[in-house]
Design a protein around this motif. Structure first.
Motif, PDB file in Angstrom:
ATOM      1  N   ASN A   1       0.817  -1.211   0.000  1.00 29.99           N
ATOM      2  CA  ASN A   1       0.000   0.000   0.000  1.00 29.99           C
ATOM      3  C   ASN A   1       0.850   1.261   0.000  1.00 29.99           C
ATOM      4  O   ASN A   1       0.445   2.280  -0.532  1.00 29.99           O
ATOM      5  N   SER A   2       2.027   1.216   0.583  1.00 27.99           N
ATOM      6  CA  SER A   2       2.860   2.417   0.662  1.00 27.99           C
ATOM      7  C   SER A   2       3.652   2.674  -0.617  1.00 27.99           C
ATOM      8  O   SER A   2       4.048   3.801  -0.876  1.00 27.99           O
ATOM      9  N   TYR A   3       3.883   1.649  -1.420  1.00 24.43           N
ATOM     10  CA  TYR A   3       4.672   1.841  -2.635  1.00 24.43           C
ATOM     11  C   TYR A   3       4.063   2.893  -3.564  1.00 24.43           C
ATOM     12  O   TYR A   3       4.773   3.703  -4.122  1.00 24.43           O
ATOM     13  N   GLY A   4       2.753   2.870  -3.732  1.00 28.04           N
ATOM     14  CA  GLY A   4       2.089   3.791  -4.652  1.00 28.04           C
ATOM     15  C   GLY A   4       2.263   5.244  -4.286  1.00 28.04           C
ATOM     16  O   GLY A   4       2.267   6.110  -5.149  1.00 28.04           O
ATOM     17  N   SER A   5       2.436   5.524  -3.006  1.00 29.15           N
ATOM     18  CA  SER A   5       2.580   6.910  -2.564  1.00 29.15           C
ATOM     19  C   SER A   5       4.034   7.371  -2.508  1.00 29.15           C
ATOM     20  O   SER A   5       4.299   8.542  -2.253  1.00 29.15           O
ATOM     21  N   MET A   6       4.964   6.468  -2.756  1.00 32.10           N
ATOM     22  CA  MET A   6       6.384   6.824  -2.681  1.00 32.10           C
ATOM     23  C   MET A   6       6.848   7.469  -3.984  1.00 32.10           C
ATOM     24  O   MET A   6       6.365   7.161  -5.058  1.00 32.10           O
ATOM     25  N   SER A   7       7.822   8.364  -3.853  1.00 28.31           N
ATOM     26  CA  SER A   7       8.390   9.038  -5.027  1.00 28.31           C
ATOM     27  C   SER A   7       9.379   8.111  -5.732  1.00 28.31           C
ATOM     28  O   SER A   7       9.854   7.124  -5.163  1.00 28.31           O
ATOM     29  N   LEU A   8       9.688   8.480  -6.957  1.00 30.10           N
ATOM     30  CA  LEU A   8      10.670   7.720  -7.725  1.00 30.10           C
ATOM     31  C   LEU A   8      12.021   7.655  -6.999  1.00 30.10           C
ATOM     32  O   LEU A   8      12.594   6.569  -6.868  1.00 30.10           O
TER      33      LEU A   8
ATOM     34  N   GLN B   1      12.640   7.768  -3.805  1.00 28.86           N
ATOM     35  CA  GLN B   1      12.516   6.894  -2.639  1.00 28.86           C
ATOM     36  C   GLN B   1      12.557   5.423  -3.060  1.00 28.86           C
ATOM     37  O   GLN B   1      13.248   4.622  -2.441  1.00 28.86           O
ATOM     38  N   LEU B   2      11.808   5.100  -4.114  1.00 28.46           N
ATOM     39  CA  LEU B   2      11.805   3.717  -4.593  1.00 28.46           C
ATOM     40  C   LEU B   2      13.165   3.313  -5.145  1.00 28.46           C
ATOM     41  O   LEU B   2      13.610   2.185  -4.962  1.00 28.46           O
ATOM     42  N   GLN B   3      13.831   4.249  -5.815  1.00 25.13           N
ATOM     43  CA  GLN B   3      15.173   3.969  -6.330  1.00 25.13           C
ATOM     44  C   GLN B   3      16.113   3.628  -5.183  1.00 25.13           C
ATOM     45  O   GLN B   3      16.864   2.656  -5.251  1.00 25.13           O
ATOM     46  N   GLN B   4      16.062   4.408  -4.129  1.00 25.04           N
ATOM     47  CA  GLN B   4      16.956   4.147  -3.001  1.00 25.04           C
ATOM     48  C   GLN B   4      16.650   2.803  -2.354  1.00 25.04           C
ATOM     49  O   GLN B   4      17.566   2.045  -2.025  1.00 25.04           O
ATOM     50  N   LEU B   5      15.370   2.496  -2.179  1.00 24.91           N
ATOM     51  CA  LEU B   5      15.006   1.207  -1.592  1.00 24.91           C
ATOM     52  C   LEU B   5      15.523   0.053  -2.448  1.00 24.91           C
ATOM     53  O   LEU B   5      16.120  -0.891  -1.936  1.00 24.91           O
TER      54      LEU B   5
ATOM     55  N   CYS C   1      12.268  -3.542  -5.722  1.00 27.09           N
ATOM     56  CA  CYS C   1      12.724  -3.355  -7.104  1.00 27.09           C
ATOM     57  C   CYS C   1      11.586  -3.498  -8.102  1.00 27.09           C
ATOM     58  O   CYS C   1      11.581  -2.832  -9.139  1.00 27.09           O
ATOM     59  N   VAL C   2      10.604  -4.321  -7.783  1.00 30.21           N
ATOM     60  CA  VAL C   2       9.418  -4.394  -8.642  1.00 30.21           C
ATOM     61  C   VAL C   2       8.692  -3.055  -8.597  1.00 30.21           C
ATOM     62  O   VAL C   2       8.312  -2.508  -9.638  1.00 30.21           O
ATOM     63  N   ALA C   3       8.523  -2.503  -7.396  1.00 29.78           N
ATOM     64  CA  ALA C   3       7.848  -1.207  -7.264  1.00 29.78           C
ATOM     65  C   ALA C   3       8.620  -0.112  -8.003  1.00 29.78           C
ATOM     66  O   ALA C   3       8.008   0.754  -8.648  1.00 29.78           O
ATOM     67  N   PHE C   4       9.951  -0.137  -7.943  1.00 28.83           N
ATOM     68  CA  PHE C   4      10.768   0.849  -8.652  1.00 28.83           C
ATOM     69  C   PHE C   4      10.576   0.704 -10.161  1.00 28.83           C
ATOM     70  O   PHE C   4      10.367   1.691 -10.871  1.00 28.83           O
ATOM     71  N   ALA C   5      10.598  -0.528 -10.661  1.00 30.43           N
ATOM     72  CA  ALA C   5      10.376  -0.758 -12.095  1.00 30.43           C
ATOM     73  C   ALA C   5       8.974  -0.288 -12.493  1.00 30.43           C
ATOM     74  O   ALA C   5       8.798   0.345 -13.541  1.00 30.43           O
ATOM     75  N   GLN C   6       7.984  -0.574 -11.659  1.00 28.27           N
ATOM     76  CA  GLN C   6       6.619  -0.145 -11.955  1.00 28.27           C
ATOM     77  C   GLN C   6       6.531   1.385 -12.029  1.00 28.27           C
ATOM     78  O   GLN C   6       5.903   1.933 -12.930  1.00 28.27           O
ATOM     79  N   LYS C   7       7.173   2.068 -11.090  1.00 27.12           N
ATOM     80  CA  LYS C   7       7.138   3.544 -11.087  1.00 27.12           C
ATOM     81  C   LYS C   7       7.828   4.091 -12.327  1.00 27.12           C
ATOM     82  O   LYS C   7       7.353   5.043 -12.940  1.00 27.12           O
ATOM     83  N   LEU C   8       8.946   3.484 -12.730  1.00 27.28           N
ATOM     84  CA  LEU C   8       9.622   3.914 -13.957  1.00 27.28           C
ATOM     85  C   LEU C   8       8.720   3.698 -15.172  1.00 27.28           C
ATOM     86  O   LEU C   8       8.690   4.526 -16.080  1.00 27.28           O
ATOM     87  N   LEU C   9       7.985   2.607 -15.184  1.00 28.10           N
ATOM     88  CA  LEU C   9       7.044   2.349 -16.283  1.00 28.10           C
ATOM     89  C   LEU C   9       5.909   3.368 -16.283  1.00 28.10           C
ATOM     90  O   LEU C   9       5.492   3.839 -17.341  1.00 28.10           O
ATOM     91  N   VAL C  10       5.415   3.731 -15.106  1.00 29.48           N
ATOM     92  CA  VAL C  10       4.375   4.771 -15.007  1.00 29.48           C
ATOM     93  C   VAL C  10       4.910   6.081 -15.576  1.00 29.48           C
ATOM     94  O   VAL C  10       4.229   6.758 -16.341  1.00 29.48           O
ATOM     95  N   TYR C  11       6.160   6.425 -15.233  1.00 31.62           N
ATOM     96  CA  TYR C  11       6.782   7.647 -15.756  1.00 31.62           C
ATOM     97  C   TYR C  11       7.013   7.553 -17.267  1.00 31.62           C
ATOM     98  O   TYR C  11       7.210   8.562 -17.916  1.00 31.62           O
ATOM     99  N   SER C  12       6.993   6.327 -17.799  1.00 33.72           N
ATOM    100  CA  SER C  12       7.145   6.123 -19.241  1.00 33.72           C
ATOM    101  C   SER C  12       5.789   5.998 -19.932  1.00 33.72           C
ATOM    102  O   SER C  12       5.692   5.499 -21.043  1.00 33.72           O
ATOM    103  N   ALA C  13       4.737   6.418 -19.242  1.00 32.12           N
ATOM    104  CA  ALA C  13       3.361   6.488 -19.768  1.00 32.12           C
ATOM    105  C   ALA C  13       2.621   5.155 -19.800  1.00 32.12           C
ATOM    106  O   ALA C  13       1.696   4.985 -20.581  1.00 32.12           O
ATOM    107  N   TYR C  14       3.000   4.213 -18.964  1.00 31.48           N
ATOM    108  CA  TYR C  14       2.243   2.967 -18.843  1.00 31.48           C
ATOM    109  C   TYR C  14       1.307   3.102 -17.653  1.00 31.48           C
ATOM    110  O   TYR C  14       1.718   3.501 -16.563  1.00 31.48           O
TER     111      TYR C  14
END
Length: 140
Positions: A34-41, A43-47, A79-92
């Motif tokens: 639940n917290s992954y969605g609210s984290m910034s890119l 933050q997820l990168q560092q994790l 790392c899955v959450a980080f990849a997902q956030k990068l994909l969201v930033y890539s318009a997915y």
């Protein structure tokens, strides 16, 4: 070069943000889906990169820091959450929940197919390995 500098700044910014916020998250076990969605890119990168990181060459001759963790269908965590956030930033249009399921797999495959013109991005195999990490991070 510009992207390498930006990524380095993101890492510093992520550390400062996490420390200032008192988040102190270090592992997937501590960060709930639940917290992954609210984290910034950053933050997820560092994790994700807290599990391991390496330097990878970019197509322009520079380098970029990427995670060492490879993620694929069935993987979970930071790392899955980080990849997902990068994909969201890539318009997915996918959720950022740290679960590599069918939606994430489809987005990864689509992203990889869109980058096949660039041999540095690797095959369209639905796996986020070094080449896909580089392409995801280098473009954002």
């Amino acid at each position: 070069m510009k992207s390498t500098t930006r990524i380095a700044r993101l890492g510093t910014a992520a550390a400062a943000t996490l420390l200032a916020a008192g988040a102190g998250l270090a592992t997937a076990e501590q960060a709930s889906a639940n917290s992954y969605g609210s984290m910034s890119l950053p933050q997820l990168q560092q994790l994700c990169e807290s599990h391991g990181q390496r330097t990878w060459p970019t197509p322009g001759g520079g380098t970029i820091v990427i995670p060492t963790e490879q993620v694929q269908y069935g993987s979970t965590g930071d790392c899955v959450a980080f990849a997902q956030k990068l994909l969201v930033y890539s318009a997915y249009n996918i959720g950022v929940d740290g679960q590599f399921g069918p939606q994430t797999q489809s987005a990864v495959t689509s992203f990889q197919k869109s980058k096949l013109w660039n041999p540095a991005c690797g095959p369209a195999d639905s796996v986020v390995g070094p080449r896909t990490w580089m392409c995801l991070e280098f473009q954002n």
